[in-house]
Motif scaffolding. Structure first.
Motif, PDB file in Angstrom:
ATOM      1  N   VAL A  23       0.807  -1.055  -0.026  1.00 13.10           N
ATOM      2  CA  VAL A  23      -0.093   0.196  -0.111  1.00 13.10           C
ATOM      3  C   VAL A  23       0.903   1.153  -0.086  1.00 13.10           C
ATOM      4  CG1 VAL A  23      -1.731   1.400   1.212  1.00 13.10           C
ATOM      5  CG2 VAL A  23      -1.644  -1.268   1.285  1.00 13.10           C
ATOM      6  N   VAL A  26       2.103   1.780  -3.377  1.00 13.85           N
ATOM      7  CA  VAL A  26       0.761   2.424  -4.329  1.00 13.85           C
ATOM      8  C   VAL A  26       0.713   4.006  -3.877  1.00 13.85           C
ATOM      9  CG1 VAL A  26      -1.636   2.496  -4.740  1.00 13.85           C
ATOM     10  CG2 VAL A  26      -0.147   0.234  -4.624  1.00 13.85           C
ATOM     11  N   LEU A  27       0.895   4.323  -2.485  1.00 14.91           N
ATOM     12  CA  LEU A  27       0.617   5.910  -2.365  1.00 14.91           C
ATOM     13  C   LEU A  27       1.668   6.551  -2.735  1.00 14.91           C
ATOM     14  CD1 LEU A  27      -0.589   5.321   1.319  1.00 14.91           C
ATOM     15  CD2 LEU A  27      -1.997   5.996  -0.525  1.00 14.91           C
ATOM     16  N   SER A  30       1.568   7.199  -6.306  1.00 12.51           N
ATOM     17  CA  SER A  30       0.476   8.078  -6.412  1.00 12.51           C
ATOM     18  C   SER A  30       0.710   9.628  -6.097  1.00 12.51           C
ATOM     19  CB  SER A  30      -0.683   7.743  -5.979  1.00 12.51           C
ATOM     20  OG  SER A  30      -1.234   6.380  -6.116  1.00 12.51           O
ATOM     21  N   TYR A  32       1.382  10.618  -3.095  1.00  6.40           N
ATOM     22  CA  TYR A  32       1.487  10.860  -1.498  1.00  6.40           C
ATOM     23  C   TYR A  32       2.589  10.684  -0.855  1.00  6.40           C
ATOM     24  CZ  TYR A  32      -3.612  10.643  -2.887  1.00  6.40           C
ATOM     25  OH  TYR A  32      -4.839  11.126  -3.280  1.00  6.40           O
ATOM     26  N   ASN A  34       3.649  12.314   1.706  1.00  3.39           N
ATOM     27  CA  ASN A  34       3.964  12.506   3.066  1.00  3.39           C
ATOM     28  C   ASN A  34       3.954  11.309   4.033  1.00  3.39           C
ATOM     29  OD1 ASN A  34       4.485  15.151   2.760  1.00  3.39           O
ATOM     30  ND2 ASN A  34       2.459  15.526   1.882  1.00  3.39           N
ATOM     31  N   VAL A  35       3.198  10.353   3.411  1.00  6.02           N
ATOM     32  CA  VAL A  35       3.046   9.114   4.024  1.00  6.02           C
ATOM     33  C   VAL A  35       4.436   8.254   4.159  1.00  6.02           C
ATOM     34  CG1 VAL A  35       1.787   7.044   4.176  1.00  6.02           C
ATOM     35  CG2 VAL A  35       0.783   8.950   3.302  1.00  6.02           C
ATOM     36  N   LYS A  36       4.700   8.119   5.490  1.00  8.87           N
ATOM     37  CA  LYS A  36       6.087   7.205   5.707  1.00  8.87           C
ATOM     38  C   LYS A  36       5.875   5.704   6.118  1.00  8.87           C
ATOM     39  CE  LYS A  36       7.822  11.252   5.045  1.00  8.87           C
ATOM     40  NZ  LYS A  36       8.426  11.431   3.558  1.00  8.87           N
ATOM     41  N   ASP A  37       4.759   5.363   6.374  1.00  7.95           N
ATOM     42  CA  ASP A  37       4.517   4.085   6.827  1.00  7.95           C
ATOM     43  C   ASP A  37       3.201   3.774   6.814  1.00  7.95           C
ATOM     44  OD1 ASP A  37       5.624   1.564   7.183  1.00  7.95           O
ATOM     45  OD2 ASP A  37       5.610   1.686   9.489  1.00  7.95           O
ATOM     46  N   VAL A  38       3.010   2.391   6.402  1.00 13.15           N
ATOM     47  CA  VAL A  38       1.686   1.953   6.369  1.00 13.15           C
ATOM     48  C   VAL A  38       1.623   0.598   6.985  1.00 13.15           C
ATOM     49  CG1 VAL A  38      -0.534   1.139   5.059  1.00 13.15           C
ATOM     50  CG2 VAL A  38       1.074   3.149   4.325  1.00 13.15           C
ATOM     51  N   ARG A  39       0.615   0.521   8.086  1.00 13.28           N
ATOM     52  CA  ARG A  39       0.249  -1.070   8.609  1.00 13.28           C
ATOM     53  C   ARG A  39      -0.873  -1.195   8.293  1.00 13.28           C
ATOM     54  NH1 ARG A  39       4.932  -3.465  10.434  1.00 13.28           N
ATOM     55  NH2 ARG A  39       3.917  -4.327  12.426  1.00 13.28           N
ATOM     56  N   VAL A  40      -1.087  -2.750   7.879  1.00 11.88           N
ATOM     57  CA  VAL A  40      -2.506  -3.098   7.600  1.00 11.88           C
ATOM     58  C   VAL A  40      -2.910  -4.105   8.409  1.00 11.88           C
ATOM     59  CG1 VAL A  40      -4.248  -4.071   5.850  1.00 11.88           C
ATOM     60  CG2 VAL A  40      -2.238  -2.636   5.230  1.00 11.88           C
ATOM     61  N   GLY A  41      -4.026  -4.171   9.169  1.00  9.95           N
ATOM     62  CA  GLY A  41      -4.559  -4.930  10.122  1.00  9.95           C
ATOM     63  C   GLY A  41      -6.226  -5.420   9.914  1.00  9.95           C
ATOM     64  N   LYS A  42      -6.814  -6.175  10.723  1.00  6.81           N
ATOM     65  CA  LYS A  42      -8.082  -6.464  10.424  1.00  6.81           C
ATOM     66  C   LYS A  42      -9.142  -5.832  11.626  1.00  6.81           C
ATOM     67  CE  LYS A  42      -6.873 -10.760  10.656  1.00  6.81           C
ATOM     68  NZ  LYS A  42      -6.879 -12.240  11.152  1.00  6.81           N
TER      69      LYS A  42
ATOM     70  N   GLY B  41     -13.805  -6.208   8.582  1.00  7.38           N
ATOM     71  CA  GLY B  41     -13.055  -5.088   7.679  1.00  7.38           C
ATOM     72  C   GLY B  41     -11.628  -5.029   7.805  1.00  7.38           C
ATOM     73  N   LYS B  42     -11.195  -3.815   7.342  1.00  9.05           N
ATOM     74  CA  LYS B  42      -9.881  -3.580   7.548  1.00  9.05           C
ATOM     75  C   LYS B  42      -9.427  -2.397   8.303  1.00  9.05           C
ATOM     76  CE  LYS B  42      -9.618  -3.034   2.854  1.00  9.05           C
ATOM     77  NZ  LYS B  42      -9.317  -2.570   1.713  1.00  9.05           N
ATOM     78  N   TYR B  43      -8.210  -2.737   9.076  1.00  8.84           N
ATOM     79  CA  TYR B  43      -7.937  -1.544   9.925  1.00  8.84           C
ATOM     80  C   TYR B  43      -6.619  -1.062   9.517  1.00  8.84           C
ATOM     81  CZ  TYR B  43      -6.601   0.798  14.311  1.00  8.84           C
ATOM     82  OH  TYR B  43      -6.228   1.638  15.407  1.00  8.84           O
ATOM     83  N   GLU B  45      -3.303   1.743   9.427  1.00  9.51           N
ATOM     84  CA  GLU B  45      -2.451   2.678  10.077  1.00  9.51           C
ATOM     85  C   GLU B  45      -1.518   3.632   9.233  1.00  9.51           C
ATOM     86  OE1 GLU B  45      -0.944   1.039  14.018  1.00  9.51           O
ATOM     87  OE2 GLU B  45       0.725   2.446  13.718  1.00  9.51           O
ATOM     88  N   GLU B  47       1.360   6.566   8.953  1.00  8.67           N
ATOM     89  CA  GLU B  47       2.332   7.458   9.662  1.00  8.67           C
ATOM     90  C   GLU B  47       2.689   8.629   8.668  1.00  8.67           C
ATOM     91  OE1 GLU B  47       5.272   5.230  11.890  1.00  8.67           O
ATOM     92  OE2 GLU B  47       6.671   7.092  11.541  1.00  8.67           O
ATOM     93  N   ILE B  48       2.329   9.710   8.774  1.00  7.01           N
ATOM     94  CA  ILE B  48       2.276  10.736   8.018  1.00  7.01           C
ATOM     95  C   ILE B  48       3.258  11.890   8.430  1.00  7.01           C
ATOM     96  CG2 ILE B  48       1.063  12.676   6.735  1.00  7.01           C
ATOM     97  CD1 ILE B  48      -1.390  10.644   7.287  1.00  7.01           C
ATOM     98  N   ASP B  49       4.046  12.530   7.459  1.00  6.38           N
ATOM     99  CA  ASP B  49       5.114  13.665   7.922  1.00  6.38           C
ATOM    100  C   ASP B  49       4.088  14.770   7.974  1.00  6.38           C
ATOM    101  OD1 ASP B  49       6.809  15.708   7.973  1.00  6.38           O
ATOM    102  OD2 ASP B  49       8.195  14.872   6.637  1.00  6.38           O
ATOM    103  N   GLU B  62      -5.966  15.243   3.154  1.00  7.88           N
ATOM    104  CA  GLU B  62      -5.279  14.245   2.575  1.00  7.88           C
ATOM    105  C   GLU B  62      -5.466  12.810   2.757  1.00  7.88           C
ATOM    106  OE1 GLU B  62      -1.629  15.225   0.803  1.00  7.88           O
ATOM    107  OE2 GLU B  62      -0.625  13.488   1.384  1.00  7.88           O
TER     108      GLU B  62
END
Lengths: 84, 84
Positions: A23, A26-27, A30, A32, A34-42, B41-43, B45, B47-49, B62
């Motif tokens: 993800v 992809v960000l 696209s 984006y 400014n997004v430094k990290d993504v974690r995906v859970g349920k 569903g999805k959860y 997270e 992390e944004i600068d 954003e």
């Protein structure tokens, strides 16, 4: 009467998250940046018949058991429960 | 400095949830008869600068755009955002 339980299941911090990295990639592509990290859970919602539980505490115990045994893998995941 | 955004993505209420039904079926066959319905569903997270945003409002805009365009399918899903 029913009660709702909301459970967030996330990977433990030290566990790599390839879906999150996908993800993030992809960000970035696209625009984006400014997004430094993504974690995906349920995110799981249970609707529970509360009439068979003598107390909310007992109901919460069952939700914890379900989260532990069915909804998460305690080796690599952790969860948090909210009752409403 | 970074800011965290937590996004819950859930199927709209009128949309069938086969993954939820599968979990429900496992729970029933494991003896958890008090659970009447399950939705999965999805959860996510992020992390944004935050240094590149003049205000938290702009940052939230954003995150909404990202949720709308990348993280969810607005036809069948809805999302909620929490900043921390």
């Amino acid at each position: 009467m029913t009660k709702k339980a909301f459970i967030k299941v996330t990977l433990k911090e030290e566990v790599l998250d390839p879906q999150g990295k996908a993800v993030l990639s992809v960000l970035k592509s696209s625009g984006y940046d400014n997004v430094k990290d993504v974690r995906v859970g349920k995110y799981i919602e249970l609707e529970i018949d509360r009439d068979n539980f003598p107390s909310i505490e007992k109901l919460k115990n069952e939700v914890e058991e379900i989260s532990d045994k069915v909804l998460s893998n305690p080796l690599i995941e952790e969860y948090s429960i909210e009752l409403k």
